[in-house]
Design an enzyme around this catalytic site. Structure first.
Site, PDB file in Angstrom:
ATOM      1  N   CYS C 150       0.812  -1.226   0.000  1.00  0.00           N
ATOM      2  CA  CYS C 150       0.000   0.000   0.000  1.00  0.00           C
ATOM      3  C   CYS C 150       0.841   1.269   0.000  1.00  0.00           C
ATOM      4  O   CYS C 150       0.584   2.193  -0.762  1.00  0.00           O
ATOM      5  CB  CYS C 150      -0.946   0.010   1.193  1.00  0.00           C
ATOM      6  SG  CYS C 150      -0.170  -0.477   2.746  1.00  0.00           S
ATOM      7  N   HIS C 245      -2.991   6.472   4.226  1.00  0.00           N
ATOM      8  CA  HIS C 245      -1.558   6.601   4.493  1.00  0.00           C
ATOM      9  C   HIS C 245      -1.094   7.974   4.004  1.00  0.00           C
ATOM     10  O   HIS C 245      -1.367   8.362   2.871  1.00  0.00           O
ATOM     11  CB  HIS C 245      -0.760   5.538   3.734  1.00  0.00           C
ATOM     12  CG  HIS C 245      -0.925   4.152   4.274  1.00  0.00           C
ATOM     13  ND1 HIS C 245      -1.627   3.852   5.420  1.00  0.00           N
ATOM     14  CD2 HIS C 245      -0.432   2.958   3.831  1.00  0.00           C
ATOM     15  CE1 HIS C 245      -1.564   2.550   5.650  1.00  0.00           C
ATOM     16  NE2 HIS C 245      -0.864   1.985   4.701  1.00  0.00           N
TER      17      HIS C 245
END
EC number: 1.2.1.11
Lengths: 349, 349, 349, 349
Positions: C150, C245
């Site tokens: 990710c 994130h």
């Protein structure tokens, strides 16, 4: 299309109004009203937009207007939604009503006035009948219709089907309320991370008085509202949740009821279905899991318009207890006003 | 110095026991007992230490022992503090008692046994008298004394002075409990950030039954405990707070009482002062601010041993309501057991 | 419609796959595969569903299947999406490929294999060309195509247009990653409330190696991937954010570039537009506000498929620095695999 | 005992000053100075005290004074600690210095003045020598000594032993800073729960310029400070942590160094040990665990005065990277000023 305005358009509830009015099938948002600090600027420049969906494009470049009802901007507007602070609401909402506008207000200022309907459409829309008296009393061409405090709405929607079927003697509620209820700058992070605050100014009083008015009746002889005939005590807390008020509710019914029976009347409660109102959703969604409802997972039920109820069970003192959850800035604020307006339009316009 | 052991020394409550026993004036921590996974390792290697104070140096290099009461390590130990999980406690605590150890347990397994004292020293230390019966019944050379569930302790300490002075008819409590109560791995972060969970397994039942035993009496004719004579209903919630259980408490007293009177009896409540117990602190600290107690600011009152009470006020249904706060892993767990032991030593050894 | 399956359907990324495949225009989710603990149960009973949207109705009552590629359930399935844990992926993904399935995997197990494409469609879809070699090497009728970690995806999508235009010599990244990346039970609440954890196992190594493979080329003579020719150093942190994130990225370009030029190439970067892939969104959304992107406000940009970039500015050491944000379980996981599959279908089927 | 005052005593840093001066062995807190809104009130009434320790009893009833240096209250005071906002500091600190007071300031206003020492005692106390010039330049009987920004202190303390032993060519830092750094009302909870903010006004500039002054020298010929000779780039973020700034730091040393060597010079760094200053603690505490330092667990190291450093490891770009953590309102603010004052007293009074 009915042209509408939003008063207090730059704040947290104001932003929610704009989201709910974007692409609305019968309302066309014409005027974004805000304080003189914002008036004259483009909306996108006047407010700090902090919703997770981007600012609706059609409004981003709209010029913010004043909150003066005689301002030409309001000329074609029939309805204004008010997200004004209480002191301003007290002054401005009557002025708009005098100018012929229908004011659907989320502010607390006028809620307990004896000729102003305090309304949850699913609960007491017969209170619209008071508007004739209000217009006469106050010389309004328009009218003021208020919706209750966010935490009141959550509780009262769940109490209504219980009262209708079994009667209510006593109610006890402890709330765990989201930070968004205090506005974007309302709760400092240092006050709520790894913490909770067991106090919200005037909130307990509002819940205790508003609930009785909402579940009460119109005394037609004396042209005033009369309170419902039960006792209610409340304790309010602020917790570290962004959106979604959770309430531990205890009810002593007049006629005994099992949790299963309570669940049934709540699940079947759907009084406005026939009206097909754009913002309407099934008022109560029953959760069967033992650890639901939870604010992060359930606040968006019914696009934020459904109250989620779970853990309906017996209580040694009251007989019945359960947990209810509401999206406080949608069902508990902007959506409440919009739904009031939608029903009014359906019934009277 | 009395030599003591801790069973379940590597968990969250076990770590709190070790902090409370470090430099203790009458107890010397001799044995750190834990599961076979940990036994044989150095304590610092066997546990993930996640307290904000560093691991007490004198224990870091100590070898972890088994939880077998016949293990030679326990030979010189007179008292064991149990932070065992409930299923293990049910099996092991009686074995330790048979081996002549005084078991002061924070586990729930034995709490509701009819010959086992469930004790808060400030509330019901006369329940120690049941130990003769227990020893006879169970053929123990030692004994088992339990302390209540964390959330029960918080409430019952505040109810005791009210009951003594005014009597109690009804109690209603909604809790907002800290994550540390579920152990370090108990609550996933995805479950509690921007969220709360309106359910804690068995917690409501524990509070409802334990409170009545704690505030009840010994029926000396039948050698058993009898429950206090009031009704209590509880709703439990987990909130995003690290340490500190907060409770909204509603009380209907037998004899009417004003908030001012309630405050006075709570403030004066200090039943163990004369014993000078090392871990003892004034049981109730009254906060006058309208928005206190708050967990982050008040949980450490009295080194975590005082319950902070605020917002004592009238309630339309119960008459009295207030907010109470407890450090759940100190006053509500490790500190509760240690205080029980300190009082026992003072009175009987 | 192409029939597809999801391996590891009950976990956090598995649930995201199901959300992305609901009402998908070319994929029809036929098989929900999970461990033997879940297989044979209804999906709604087998998993704890913790997304904010309710479980898609069409899947709730579907029977969960095994993850055995020879199971009859997979007979008509052409594509499987893998959200398996790494150890299982290593074993099962090759078995599915042998059985003729196209495996689009979010697992890390096969990413760095020298004949397995590690792909971000916007960045290196020419790496599909390696599949012929892979099939030959491994005797697959199907194939394995992986997507990166990710946090790698977030960075590399922003680096690609910079590299293409100005070249890259050095990259430095510090990540602040969401808890959802570790799965529902991955991060205990006690570890992250009022806290952060400056460590995520293997994450820095993955980012450092995967980035160079992604931005590298195929060495056609030797039938292997060659790394991009710059240096990259990373520091990874877990913070108290649910999804999203955030990365502070510093870049030293080969050819000098101003922040304005960097912004321009990022904003214009739109390499797959012509393919009209259902899950595709503009890869990079530029935020102009000085305090954006923020995870709660910007993670849903492009339905979670766009990287939000802001604060592009000069840096005294690297020349350029900026902040990038990605929805880690959509763009960074399930969406990454789905987009890989959509492009493959468009180009090869 | 030296009599001291605190300017800005009611704010967050002001409260920390009061905690550090309670029971101080050489300073006696005589004057609590604050704005005219607070002056004349009892301290406990003038401020909202939100520390986890109760308000020091000796100060609770003290009358708050003005911040006018000619006020009689300051007559016997030799030292004032300044927690004033920057604009007020710019005006008032020189006035206090003119009145003969030694001003130890946490405000940023005077930090970069060319005759004002910006000081971390462990790093550059030789900068005290500039005070003669300052007094001459400015006609002060007293003097102004500033401490750096909180996030600068954290980094520079760890850089100092590296620079002394190996030299430094390049530094890169990404910060994850606590909310307390912005003051009690600085960060709304809606801005930081389930979120982070990748921007702190002027913070990056402060870190970049202050670090070079701190690690620079005095050019004695020209009576001014000269910057250290390396490049530094910084990216600053606000995260959901109450106290404790965490920094991912990357360093390119002039002479090559292994992580083990870096650890050694940091661990041995203890330049002020011999002075026995009351507030002094070992400047750097090395954590060996792979997931430490963490703000909640490590911020109180050395009573909040030690920087915790962990994860010292190799970096492909810089050679060395590590994580550093500082209690931002103790070591990074109030404690920094108090330590400056303690050293000055030891050396010059």
């Amino acid at each position: 299309m009915i042209k509408v305005g939003v008063l207090g358009a730059t704040g947290n509830v104001g932003q929610r109004f704009m989201q709910m009015l974007e692409n609305h099938p019968i309302f066309e948002l014409e005027v974004l009203g805000a304080s003189s600090r914002s008036a004259g600027k483009k909306y996108a420049d006047a407010c700090y937009w902090y919703q997770t969906e981007p600012i609706p494009e059609e409004y981003a470049n709209k010029m913010v207007q004043t909150t003066d009802p005689t301002d030409k901007a309001y000329e074609d507007v029939d309805i204004v939604f008010s997200a004004l602070p209480s002191d301003l609401a007290k002054k401005l909402e009557p002025e708009f009503a005098k100018e012929g506008k229908l004011v659907f207000s989320n502010a607390s200022a006028m809620r307990m006035e004896n000729d102003v309907p305090l309304m949850i459409p699913e609960v007491n829309y017969d209170h619209f009948e008071m508007l004739d008296i209000q217009r006469e009393n106050r010389n309004y061409d328009g009218a003021i219709i208020t919706n209750p405090n966010c935490s009141t709405i959550c509780a009262v929607i769940t109490l209504k089907p219980i009262m209708d079927k079994f009667g209510i003697d006593l109610v006890n509620i402890t709330t765990m309320q989201a930070i968004s209820g205090a506005g974007y700058n309302g709760v400092p992070s240092m006050a709520i991370i790894d913490n909770l605050v067991p106090y919200i100014g005037s909130e307990e009083e509002k819940m205790q008085t508003e609930s009785l008015k909402l579940l009460g009746a119109i005394d037609k002889e004396n042209n005033k509202f009369t309170d419902a005939n039960f006792k209610i005590g409340v304790s309010c807390n602020r917790v570290s949740v962004i959106d979604g008020h959770t309430e531990s509710i205890f009810v002593k019914t007049t006629e005994e009821a099992t949790p299963e029976e309570i669940k049934k009347v709540m699940d079947k409660f759907d009084p406005l279905k026939e009206y097909n109102l754009p913002t309407y959703a099934k008022p109560i969604v029953i959760r069967e899991e033992m650890d639901r409802p939870q604010p992060r997972l359930d606040r968006d039920a019914g696009n934020g318009m459904s109250i989620s109820v779970g853990r309906i069970r017996e209580d040694p003192v009251f007989g019945i207890k359960y947990t209810a959850l509401e999206h406080n800035t949608i069902r508990g604020a902007a959506g409440a006003s919009v739904l009031n307006a939608e029903l009014y339009v359906k019934k009277y316009l």
